[in-house]
Design a protein around this motif. Structure first.
Motif, PDB file in Angstrom:
ATOM      1  N   VAL A 135       0.704  -1.151   0.142  1.00  0.00           N
ATOM      2  CA  VAL A 135       0.282  -0.254   0.137  1.00  0.00           C
ATOM      3  C   VAL A 135       0.761   0.949  -0.043  1.00  0.00           C
ATOM      4  CG1 VAL A 135      -2.007  -0.963   1.158  1.00  0.00           C
ATOM      5  CG2 VAL A 135       0.252   0.270   2.828  1.00  0.00           C
ATOM      6  N   SER A 136       2.288   1.311  -0.359  1.00  0.00           N
ATOM      7  CA  SER A 136       3.705   2.260   0.075  1.00  0.00           C
ATOM      8  C   SER A 136       3.192   3.361  -0.994  1.00  0.00           C
ATOM      9  CB  SER A 136       4.554   1.881  -0.092  1.00  0.00           C
ATOM     10  OG  SER A 136       4.558   1.555  -1.669  1.00  0.00           O
ATOM     11  N   GLY A 137       2.585   3.094  -2.678  1.00  0.00           N
ATOM     12  CA  GLY A 137       1.991   4.210  -3.536  1.00  0.00           C
ATOM     13  C   GLY A 137      -0.003   4.173  -3.113  1.00  0.00           C
ATOM     14  N   LEU A 138      -0.420   4.588  -1.624  1.00  0.00           N
ATOM     15  CA  LEU A 138      -1.398   4.596  -1.904  1.00  0.00           C
ATOM     16  C   LEU A 138      -1.942   5.411  -0.282  1.00  0.00           C
ATOM     17  CD1 LEU A 138      -3.277   1.328  -2.382  1.00  0.00           C
ATOM     18  CD2 LEU A 138      -2.597   3.143  -4.517  1.00  0.00           C
ATOM     19  N   TYR A 139      -3.128   6.152  -0.147  1.00  0.00           N
ATOM     20  CA  TYR A 139      -3.524   6.870   0.581  1.00  0.00           C
ATOM     21  C   TYR A 139      -4.379   6.104   2.081  1.00  0.00           C
ATOM     22  CZ  TYR A 139      -3.231  11.000  -2.389  1.00  0.00           C
ATOM     23  OH  TYR A 139      -2.150  12.044  -3.327  1.00  0.00           O
ATOM     24  N   ALA A 140      -2.730   5.094   2.571  1.00  0.00           N
ATOM     25  CA  ALA A 140      -3.246   4.057   3.291  1.00  0.00           C
ATOM     26  C   ALA A 140      -2.549   4.171   4.423  1.00  0.00           C
ATOM     27  CB  ALA A 140      -3.262   2.827   2.781  1.00  0.00           C
ATOM     28  N   GLU A 141      -2.556   3.791   5.263  1.00  0.00           N
ATOM     29  CA  GLU A 141      -1.907   3.366   6.653  1.00  0.00           C
ATOM     30  C   GLU A 141      -2.127   2.442   7.578  1.00  0.00           C
ATOM     31  OE1 GLU A 141      -2.298   8.346   8.570  1.00  0.00           O
ATOM     32  OE2 GLU A 141      -3.275   6.665   9.410  1.00  0.00           O
ATOM     33  N   THR A 142      -1.243   1.313   7.825  1.00  0.00           N
ATOM     34  CA  THR A 142      -1.010   0.188   7.947  1.00  0.00           C
ATOM     35  C   THR A 142      -1.221  -0.181  10.001  1.00  0.00           C
ATOM     36  OG1 THR A 142       1.315  -0.334   7.393  1.00  0.00           O
ATOM     37  CG2 THR A 142      -0.954  -1.194   5.761  1.00  0.00           C
ATOM     38  N   VAL A 280      -6.835  -3.337  -1.696  1.00  0.00           N
ATOM     39  CA  VAL A 280      -6.939  -1.589  -0.958  1.00  0.00           C
ATOM     40  C   VAL A 280      -6.816  -0.469  -1.800  1.00  0.00           C
ATOM     41  CG1 VAL A 280      -5.440  -0.177   0.480  1.00  0.00           C
ATOM     42  CG2 VAL A 280      -5.227  -2.976   0.797  1.00  0.00           C
ATOM     43  N   ASN A 281      -6.815  -0.309  -3.324  1.00  0.00           N
ATOM     44  CA  ASN A 281      -7.190   0.415  -3.526  1.00  0.00           C
ATOM     45  C   ASN A 281      -8.713   0.849  -4.231  1.00  0.00           C
ATOM     46  OD1 ASN A 281      -6.646   3.281  -5.246  1.00  0.00           O
ATOM     47  ND2 ASN A 281      -7.562   2.208  -7.390  1.00  0.00           N
ATOM     48  N   ALA A 282      -9.108  -0.397  -4.483  1.00  0.00           N
ATOM     49  CA  ALA A 282     -10.476  -0.466  -4.668  1.00  0.00           C
ATOM     50  C   ALA A 282     -11.046   0.301  -3.655  1.00  0.00           C
ATOM     51  CB  ALA A 282     -11.183  -1.698  -4.994  1.00  0.00           C
ATOM     52  N   LEU A 283     -10.684  -0.508  -2.402  1.00  0.00           N
ATOM     53  CA  LEU A 283     -11.795  -0.004  -0.614  1.00  0.00           C
ATOM     54  C   LEU A 283     -11.371   1.165  -0.430  1.00  0.00           C
ATOM     55  CD1 LEU A 283     -10.133  -2.744   1.243  1.00  0.00           C
ATOM     56  CD2 LEU A 283     -12.644  -2.393   0.604  1.00  0.00           C
ATOM     57  N   TYR A 284      -9.827   1.623  -1.192  1.00  0.00           N
ATOM     58  CA  TYR A 284      -9.730   3.528  -0.671  1.00  0.00           C
ATOM     59  C   TYR A 284     -11.402   4.151  -1.068  1.00  0.00           C
ATOM     60  CZ  TYR A 284      -8.465   8.300  -1.310  1.00  0.00           C
ATOM     61  OH  TYR A 284      -7.675   9.184  -1.610  1.00  0.00           O
ATOM     62  N   GLU A 285     -10.860   3.398  -2.936  1.00  0.00           N
ATOM     63  CA  GLU A 285     -12.445   4.740  -3.928  1.00  0.00           C
ATOM     64  C   GLU A 285     -13.567   4.549  -2.973  1.00  0.00           C
ATOM     65  OE1 GLU A 285     -14.634   3.973  -7.478  1.00  0.00           O
ATOM     66  OE2 GLU A 285     -12.511   3.492  -7.984  1.00  0.00           O
ATOM     67  N   ARG A 286     -13.993   2.940  -2.498  1.00  0.00           N
ATOM     68  CA  ARG A 286     -15.452   3.032  -1.823  1.00  0.00           C
ATOM     69  C   ARG A 286     -15.668   3.146  -0.832  1.00  0.00           C
ATOM     70  NH1 ARG A 286     -17.543  -2.914  -0.750  1.00  0.00           N
ATOM     71  NH2 ARG A 286     -16.133  -2.641   1.202  1.00  0.00           N
ATOM     72  N   THR A 287     -14.771   3.133   0.523  1.00  0.00           N
ATOM     73  CA  THR A 287     -15.206   3.837   1.607  1.00  0.00           C
ATOM     74  C   THR A 287     -13.911   5.051   2.091  1.00  0.00           C
ATOM     75  OG1 THR A 287     -13.944   1.137   2.175  1.00  0.00           O
ATOM     76  CG2 THR A 287     -14.014   3.409   4.156  1.00  0.00           C
ATOM     77  N   ILE A 288     -13.817   6.068   1.024  1.00  0.00           N
ATOM     78  CA  ILE A 288     -13.188   7.150   1.075  1.00  0.00           C
ATOM     79  C   ILE A 288     -13.708   8.346   0.757  1.00  0.00           C
ATOM     80  CG2 ILE A 288     -11.197   8.714   1.553  1.00  0.00           C
ATOM     81  CD1 ILE A 288     -11.300   5.938   3.750  1.00  0.00           C
ATOM     82  N   LEU A 289     -13.543   7.851  -0.416  1.00  0.00           N
ATOM     83  CA  LEU A 289     -13.839   8.525  -2.028  1.00  0.00           C
ATOM     84  C   LEU A 289     -14.923   9.021  -2.139  1.00  0.00           C
ATOM     85  CD1 LEU A 289     -10.764   8.662  -4.552  1.00  0.00           C
ATOM     86  CD2 LEU A 289     -11.040   9.527  -3.109  1.00  0.00           C
ATOM     87  N   ARG A 290     -15.758   7.731  -2.434  1.00  0.00           N
ATOM     88  CA  ARG A 290     -17.398   8.145  -2.260  1.00  0.00           C
ATOM     89  C   ARG A 290     -18.056   8.123  -1.523  1.00  0.00           C
ATOM     90  NH1 ARG A 290     -20.055   5.938  -7.835  1.00  0.00           N
ATOM     91  NH2 ARG A 290     -18.383   4.378  -8.277  1.00  0.00           N
ATOM     92  N   THR A 311      -2.440   7.932  -7.762  1.00  0.00           N
ATOM     93  CA  THR A 311      -2.193   7.779  -8.518  1.00  0.00           C
ATOM     94  C   THR A 311      -1.721   8.315  -9.957  1.00  0.00           C
ATOM     95  OG1 THR A 311      -3.574   6.596  -7.486  1.00  0.00           O
ATOM     96  CG2 THR A 311      -3.810   6.225  -9.840  1.00  0.00           C
ATOM     97  N   SER A 312      -2.546   9.125  -9.969  1.00  0.00           N
ATOM     98  CA  SER A 312      -1.934   9.970 -11.233  1.00  0.00           C
ATOM     99  C   SER A 312      -0.891  10.401 -11.415  1.00  0.00           C
ATOM    100  CB  SER A 312      -3.752  11.764 -11.192  1.00  0.00           C
ATOM    101  OG  SER A 312      -3.204  12.254 -11.934  1.00  0.00           O
TER     102      SER A 312
END
Length: 622
Positions: A135-142, A280-290, A311-312
């Motif tokens: 998840v290093s390239g995503l907006y995520a904390e572990t 995790v990227n799909a979860l970010y879109e569904r859980t945060i962005l949406r 990502t962009s």
């Protein structure tokens, strides 16, 4: 809700049909502090930047609608261009015969905070590090929360191994039934404190504890759901199952009602991180962005699904590395996150998003991580811990306010150095490839860099924090387009390429020469010979520990020859002369020679250090 989402996707698909032939493209980047909107249009057959606007991001009260900030930024564009783009709170699309409206609208987002992911099961340090890499390239904390029996087995096993260190927070005392019960209680409390958006279960069943950690991970989720169902909305929790495949169905039955289980390939090595990253990227879109306030309207406007800003930017960096066959590094110093991306000419790609570390709302966590001494070491004046804490508090409460004095500006830039440096260290630790990566091009974006009053200030921040070696070019994204170009490429690749070449990379800071190796103290480290296009030749001798700037203006080119001291390296080996095969480019600062040494070591004596900082700042024109 699903019907509404389907309608939004249908509207987006209709827009995408015409995106490749669009006359106008509107792109918004919604950051944690500012929302930036750019209008692109065709000029003599080429896509160009027509106008841009900025406004505070409007996620918080009283607006609580992300589209309000976008509309405010669009209003600035309307004022400059005379084109009406929004009417009655609605985006005018496609472009109208009278020139109003736009054909395509795309969005990148870094607002909303990171996805909080808790690692459960046999969460050993090695497996937790693999999840972090995924998840290093995503907006995520572990955050790791190993199962009680796994924690017990690890700490007991370590007791018999001399020289080993127990797990953090684990006492080397016997694990009695009472202590196990206390560990269960601690884990439930910790899970409630973390309030994760999702969980991932890891671990195989061939270890000393067998399937027990997997079972306990499931039971932990069930117990937490039972305790908190009436108090919070985090359950049912999305659960990524990357553990022993033979227990996936049993785990699904056990978790039933407490989580939604998605099976992934077992996490055993770095070779299978891709599925975790995608999930995790799909979860970010569904859980945060949406779930951002105003997201339904935003999706209905968009010609393609909004994407994370990181990502962009990743898409742009990888494209440039491939297109120009060079090593590219990009740094984005944002308000809530700091991003560092490496893309190699042979297809290598190493991303690092340091979520929660930034120069706006991320200042508090940054100060907590590095301490006041690391901030004050970059300042040419004395500053108290209380002043730094007050600066952090004011910035976090009012992130839109720009520094009102030279002192505040220098403190802000000191924090930016530490945010970038901390991210570079995290990248080096996680990937181990930074030492071998020599960037030919460094792209810098983010408001603290783009809005620096002098280009030399941005250059010095980059050199101090990234500490590149050899020869590289610095490009500053003063138009704040870099973050948006990857999203533009998803709907119109031609527009992305043309705007990048015509507008985004026009603010070159200059070419940098950074000698390294054993620089002889107080002696000449490097002799530089510059041959201008008009035949004029300049020779400069650069002393160790200094910075020199040789005049080489924007759009000016010259041939460069380097004569290092016998123990000094400029990329070809100690003492080896280097001559550029092609003319190098000038920039807003010029040809920068940074002979301060690598790694950069600041003097321990405060007075000497402050004097050196002033000297370097004056030498580069900051």
């Amino acid at each position: 809700m699903q019907t509404q989402l389907n309608q939004q996707e249908g509207q987006a698909a209709a827009h995408r049909k015409d995106a490749a032939t669009a006359n106008s493209i509107l792109v918004a980047d919604c950051g944690s502090v500012l929302t930036k909107v750019s209008l692109l249009g065709l000029v003599e057959g080429q896509y160009r930047l027509m106008a841009r606007g900025e406004a505070p991001t409007t996620l918080a009260a009283p607006q609580e609608d992300i589209t309000q900030g976008i509309v405010q930024a669009i209003n600035e564009i309307e004022l400059v261009t005379g084109r009406q783009i929004v009417a009655n709170g609605r985006l005018l699309a496609p472009e109208q015969p009278d020139g109003n409206g736009v054909d395509v609208f795309v969005t990148t987002i870094s607002a909303g905070g990171p996805l909080r992911l808790v690692v459960l099961g046999a969460a050993s340090p090695a497996l937790t590090e693999l999840v972090s890499q995924a998840v290093s390239g995503l907006y995520a904390e572990t955050q790791a929360l190993p199962s009680p029996s796994f924690t017990a087995s690890m700490s007991v096993g370590q007791l018999s191994q001399p020289g080993t260190t127990p797990l953090p927070g684990v006492s080397p005392l016997p694990w009695t039934s009472e202590r196990l019960a206390l560990e269960w209680r601690r884990q439930l409390d910790r899970l409630r404190e973390l309030q994760p958006h999702a969980a991932i279960i890891v671990g195989m069943a061939d270890g000393p504890t067998g399937p027990t950690p997997i079972q306990e991970a499931c039971q932990l989720l069930v117990n937490a759901a039972h305790e908190q169902r009436e108090k919070t909305k985090i359950f049912p929790l999305p659960v990524l199952y990357a553990a022993a495949p033979q227990y996936v169905e049993a785990s699904r039955r056990l978790i039933d009602g407490a989580g939604e289980v998605l099976r992934l390939d077992p996490l055993v090595s770095a070779s299978n991180l891709g599925p975790i990253s995608l999930a995790v990227n799909a979860l970010y879109e569904r859980t945060i962005l949406r779930r951002l306030p105003g997201s339904e309207t935003l999706w209905s406007w968009s010609s393609a699904a909004p994407v994370a800003t990181a990502t962009s930017l990743s898409s742009l960096v990888r494209f440039l590395a491939h297109h120009y066959t060079m090593n590219v590094m990009a740094v984005d110093a944002g308000g809530a996150n700091t991003t560092l991306l490496l893309a190699g000419e042979r297809g290598e790609f190493i991303p690092m998003v340091n979520a929660g570390i930034g120069v706006g709302s991320g200042l508090g966590e940054l100060l907590k991580r590095v301490g006041s001494q690391h901030i004050s070491r970059w300042l040419p004046f004395d500053v108290s811990d209380e002043e730094l804490r007050q600066f952090v508090l004011n910035t976090m409460l009012h992130p839109h306010v720009v520094p009102s004095s030279q002192r505040e500006l220098q403190i802000s830039q000191a924090f930016a150095r530490e945010a970038i440096l901390l991210t570079a260290e995290a990248l080096k630790t996680g990937a181990g490839a930074l030492n071998d990566f020599s960037p030919d091009l460094i792209l810098a974006t983010g408001s603290v860099l783009a809005h620096a009053p002098r280009p030399a200030q941005a250059a010095l921040m980059l050199l101090d924090a990234l500490q590149p070696r050899g020869v590289t070019s610095l490009v500053l994204d003063r138009t704040l387009l870099f973050q948006q170009l990857g999203a533009i490429a998803t709907v119109n690749p031609v527009a992305a390429v043309q705007v990048n070449e015509n507008d985004a990379v026009t603010h070159r800071l200059g070419t940098c020469v950074i000698p390294y190796g054993a620089l002889p103290p107080d002696q000449i480290a490097l002799r530089v010979v510059l041959e201008y296009s008009n035949g004029r030749q300049v020779q400069v001798e650069v002393m160790s520990g200094s910075i020199e700037v040789v005049p080489l203006r924007l759009n000016e080119q010259a041939l460069l020859t380097l004569y290092p001291a016998p123990s000094v390296d400029v990329g070809l080996g100690p003492g080896e002369r280097a001559r550029a095969a092609e003319e190098i480019d000038g920039g807003l600062v010029g040809l920068i020679i940074d002979a301060r040494g690598r790694p950069l070591v600041l003097p321990a004596d405060k007075a000497e250090r402050q004097a050196r900082l002033l000297q370097w700042s004056q030498a580069i024109g900051a």
